[in-house]
Design an enzyme around this catalytic site. Structure first.
Site, PDB file in Angstrom:
ATOM      1  N   ASN A 231       0.798  -1.235   0.000  1.00 57.50           N
ATOM      2  CA  ASN A 231       0.000   0.000   0.000  1.00 57.50           C
ATOM      3  C   ASN A 231       0.832   1.288   0.000  1.00 57.50           C
ATOM      4  OD1 ASN A 231       0.987  -0.197   2.556  1.00 57.50           O
ATOM      5  ND2 ASN A 231      -0.965   0.136   3.612  1.00 57.50           N
TER       6      ASN A 231
ATOM      7  N   ASP B  16       6.193 -16.049  14.897  1.00 54.44           N
ATOM      8  CA  ASP B  16       7.283 -15.967  15.852  1.00 54.44           C
ATOM      9  C   ASP B  16       6.660 -15.950  17.242  1.00 54.44           C
ATOM     10  OD1 ASP B  16       9.929 -15.373  16.824  1.00 54.44           O
ATOM     11  OD2 ASP B  16      10.306 -14.401  14.908  1.00 54.44           O
TER      12      ASP B  16
ATOM     13  N   ASP C 160      11.387 -17.727  19.856  1.00 51.64           N
ATOM     14  CA  ASP C 160      12.411 -16.701  20.044  1.00 51.64           C
ATOM     15  C   ASP C 160      13.117 -16.831  21.398  1.00 51.64           C
ATOM     16  OD1 ASP C 160      13.422 -13.931  19.070  1.00 51.64           O
ATOM     17  OD2 ASP C 160      12.773 -13.524  21.124  1.00 51.64           O
TER      18      ASP C 160
ATOM     19  N   GLU D  10      14.839 -21.222  18.541  1.00 49.69           N
ATOM     20  CA  GLU D  10      16.075 -20.434  18.478  1.00 49.69           C
ATOM     21  C   GLU D  10      16.819 -20.772  19.766  1.00 49.69           C
ATOM     22  OE1 GLU D  10      17.774 -15.870  18.100  1.00 49.69           O
ATOM     23  OE2 GLU D  10      16.175 -16.338  19.470  1.00 49.69           O
TER      24      GLU D  10
ATOM     25  N   HIS E 193      17.526 -12.772  10.231  1.00 48.85           N
ATOM     26  CA  HIS E 193      17.346 -11.321  10.394  1.00 48.85           C
ATOM     27  C   HIS E 193      18.271 -10.722  11.452  1.00 48.85           C
ATOM     28  CE1 HIS E 193      15.234 -13.134  13.664  1.00 48.85           C
ATOM     29  NE2 HIS E 193      15.080 -11.958  14.254  1.00 48.85           N
ATOM     30  N   ASP E 194      19.029 -11.565  12.182  1.00 47.34           N
ATOM     31  CA  ASP E 194      19.958 -11.075  13.205  1.00 47.34           C
ATOM     32  C   ASP E 194      21.404 -11.115  12.726  1.00 47.34           C
ATOM     33  OD1 ASP E 194      17.949 -10.743  15.111  1.00 47.34           O
ATOM     34  OD2 ASP E 194      18.187 -12.778  15.899  1.00 47.34           O
TER      35      ASP E 194
HETATM   36  O1  TEU Z   1      17.452 -13.075  19.240  1.00 47.22           O
HETATM   37  C1  TEU Z   1      17.986 -13.639  20.397  1.00 47.22           C
HETATM   38  C2  TEU Z   1      19.391 -13.604  20.622  1.00 47.22           C
HETATM   39  O2  TEU Z   1      19.761 -14.380  21.493  1.00 47.22           O
HETATM   40  C3  TEU Z   1      20.440 -12.655  20.197  1.00 47.22           C
HETATM   41  O3  TEU Z   1      21.660 -13.359  20.227  1.00 47.22           O
HETATM   42  C4  TEU Z   1      20.434 -11.945  18.933  1.00 47.22           C
HETATM   43  O4  TEU Z   1      20.986 -12.805  17.978  1.00 47.22           O
HETATM   44  C5  TEU Z   1      21.306 -10.729  19.141  1.00 47.22           C
HETATM   45  O5  TEU Z   1      20.509  -9.802  19.794  1.00 47.22           O
HETATM   46  C6  TEU Z   1      21.816 -10.122  17.891  1.00 47.22           C
HETATM   47  O6  TEU Z   1      22.516  -8.932  18.164  1.00 47.22           O
HETATM   48  C7  TEU Z   1      16.061 -12.998  19.173  1.00 47.22           C
HETATM   49  C8  TEU Z   1      15.605 -12.341  17.894  1.00 47.22           C
HETATM   50  O7  TEU Z   1      15.968 -13.152  16.793  1.00 47.22           O
HETATM   51  C9  TEU Z   1      16.145 -10.955  17.814  1.00 47.22           C
HETATM   52  O8  TEU Z   1      15.809 -10.327  16.611  1.00 47.22           O
HETATM   53  C10 TEU Z   1      15.571 -10.188  18.988  1.00 47.22           C
HETATM   54  O9  TEU Z   1      16.165  -8.915  19.039  1.00 47.22           O
HETATM   55  C11 TEU Z   1      15.796 -10.906  20.302  1.00 47.22           C
HETATM   56  O10 TEU Z   1      15.510 -12.283  20.257  1.00 47.22           O
HETATM   57  C12 TEU Z   1      14.890 -10.328  21.354  1.00 47.22           C
HETATM   58  O11 TEU Z   1      13.584 -10.728  21.133  1.00 47.22           O
HETATM   59 CA    CA Z   2       2.550  -1.411   3.768  1.00 47.79          CA
END
Ligand code: TEU
Ligand code: CA
Length: 557
Positions: A23, A98, A200, A257, A329-330
């Protein structure tokens, strides 16, 4: 081993904010995901994990949830979520959300009520401690920097625990009432038709109690969370209960995770009747990581990468199904991390894809990985959104790094690398949005994008598509899904080679991470070559010459 519906599936992680914006508000959304289900089907994806889409103040990009039973209006509505489930199921696809239950947002009504009455019911949902003379209950450092304790708003003598950001108060799993709330919520989604969850930071739900100090490992006088994680025992009691009350009755697919698990506990986690269906392998992700900060990390070489991957493969063996990734994504982009600098071209990207995709376990693709998306170059810290990068930048400066050196570290390890929008085509904003993207698009989208790759049979995208098709080919499927894993040529520098074997049938996978060609003797003479990332092939009987960056998949019947 009892066969499960998810054993032979290909999984894909969507970071909804950066996937496709329907959008024009610059933020990817559920309608965007729905409109791309056919794209994922074409690639061969079965299971789709969506990073958090619940209402959130976005202190940590949605990993701070303020309402577990709703959808953030920026992503869409409950009706659109139902539609996504319906449309995915129609295509034989599965959707995972998640599950972020180590903590919630400080704007969640539970925490708001805890602030009003810390001694009441909701105060007990959190870890709230009285603080006398400014002495904190313990010296743990939060993942995003600073102490894990902050004053409870309006109560100067009480502090609450947050192992992540200050806006992510930890939930107290020791409290059975809190656990009931969580099970209820999980069943709410599964009853609605959701297929499962990614869990998570799930290892963090158990704390080493009572709180105590550990040796400080930085000048800030604080210590890494790893100290207490190492001592925390009994997470399995919580996880077993969670499984029995929610996942199991729904036959849900779950992927944990899990960092810092204890090796002997692996069967409890992913064995028969494990807490989860699967969990991610982070052996290579954490390789070279220093507790003192990114400036003390060291690089991973192809030989280190091989050693990490093999360690996990051996450890897991036939206990269960590990989930194999090269990025999420981390993390930085896998091709920018695991390939040596001069191998980060299409051949190198395909090489990395081949050697990890054929491992035992469930192969996962993180959005954009199938295009060979790369890390983002930065010119200033002001361009950075990720809170973890911003803290790590400060840590590097405090440790004496120059600004340019600190910025280089963010380019290398920062979480924004994976969060830049998906590169659909070479039009403005890479076809991601008609508006202004919430995060800068990687300028290389003019050359790296889906449109340019789809019709090019030699593209990285088509390589991924071929690998998926190969894993699903009825003739070989059982070998890839249930076959054993045995390394060979293990001591050969820059060569990664292994055998997958099932009922006497074998698949050989080989990759050359060297700049020189390498002659190798195969343990068996191949009947046929199933995949080759280059045009050339020099194979005489069982003598193979691997060119630089070459990866081969061969079949021995
Ligand atoms: O990540 C958890 C985590 O243990 C971290 O090691 C993360 O890889 C680190 O913060 C990276 O700098 C999970 C999620 O994948 C992450 O995106 C979130 O920020 C975090 O939990 C808190 O919910
Ligand atoms: Ca959007």
């Amino acid at each position: 081993m009892e066969r499960k519906f998810w054993h032979d599936k290909i999984a894909y992680q969507i970071y909804p904010k950066s996937f496709y914006d329907s959008n024009g508000d610059g933020i990817g959304d559920l309608k965007g995901v729905i409109s791309k289900l056919d794209y994922l089907k074409e690639l061969g994806v079965d299971i789709i994990w969506l990073s958090p889409i619940y209402p959130s103040p976005f202190a940590d990009q949605g990993y701070d949830i303020s309402d577990y039973r709703n959808i953030d209006p920026r992503f869409g509505t409950m009706e659109e979520m139902d539609e996504l489930l319906k449309e995915a199921h129609k295509r034989g696809q599965y959707i995972l959300m998640d599950l972020v239950v180590n903590h919630c947002s400080d704007e969640h009504e539970w925490f708001q009520k805890a602030i009003k009455d810390p001694d009441g019911r909701y105060g007990k949902y959190f870890y709230i401690e009285e603080v006398k003379d400014g002495k904190l209950p313990c010296n743990w450092r939060s993942y995003f920097g600073g102490p894990v304790w902050d004053p409870l708003p309006g109560h100067s003598d009480r502090y609450y625990l947050h192992v992540f950001h200050r806006k992510q108060p930890d939930l107290n799993w020791e409290n059975p009432e809190l656990r009931e709330e969580i099970y209820d919520m999980v069943n709410f989604w599964l009853d609605r038709g959701l297929d499962g969850f990614r869990l998570d930071a799930i290892i963090n739900i158990k704390k080493a109690l009572p709180f105590k100090d550990y040796f400080a490992d930085r000048p800030d006088g604080l210590c890494s969370i790893h100290n207490e994680l190492h001592e925390a025992n009994g997470v399995g009691d919580f996880l077993g209960e969670l499984r029995d009350r929610t996942f199991k009755p729904h036959d849900a697919f779950t992927v944990g995770e899990v960092f810092n698990e204890k090796e002997e506990e692996l069967p409890d986690f992913i064995g028969e009747n494990g807490y989860f269906s699967s969990m991610f392998d982070f052996e290579e992700t954490v390789f070279g990581q220093s507790q003192r900060g990114w400036h003390e990390n060291y690089d991973i070489t192809p030989d280190d990468y091989k050693a990490c991957v093999y360690k996990t493969q051996r450890k897991v063996s036939d206990i269960g199904f590990i989930s194999n990734i090269i990025e999420n994504h981390d993390e930085p982009r896998g091709v920018s991390r695991y390939l040596p600098g001069d191998m980060r071209d299409d051949s190198g990207k395909k090489l990395l894809a081949t050697v990890y995709f054929m491992l035992k376990g469930i192969p996962w693709i993180y959005q954009g990985q199938e295009l060979g998306m790369e890390n983002l170059k930065l010119s200033s810290i002001d361009e950075v959104d990720d809170i973890s990068s911003i803290d790590s930048y400060k840590v590097a400066l405090d440790a004496g790094c120059s600004e340019s050196k600190a910025l280089k570290l963010i380019e290398k390890y920062g979480r924004d690398n994976a969060r830049t929008p998906f590169q659909w085509d070479d039009s403005e904003n890479a076809g991601f949005t008609a508006g202004t993207p919430w995060l800068r698009i990687n300028p290389n989208y003019r050359s790296i994008n889906l449109k340019a790759q789809k019709d090019d049979p030699s593209s990285v995208w088509n390589h991924y598509r071929n690998l998926i098709a190969l894993r699903k080919d009825p003739e070989y499927k059982d070998i890839f899904v249930y076959g054993s894993f045995t390394p060979f040529l293990e001591d050969r520098h820059n060569i990664m080679a292994y055998i997958r074997e099932y009922e006497g049938k074998k698949i050989l996978v080989l990759g050359n991470f060297d700049r020189e060609e390498k002659k190798v003797i195969l343990p068996y003479t191949p009947d046929r070559i199933l995949n080759n990332n280059l045009d050339e092939l020099t194979l005489k009987g069982n003598e193979l010459t691997l060119l630089p960056s070459q990866a081969i998949i061969a079949y021995v019947g």
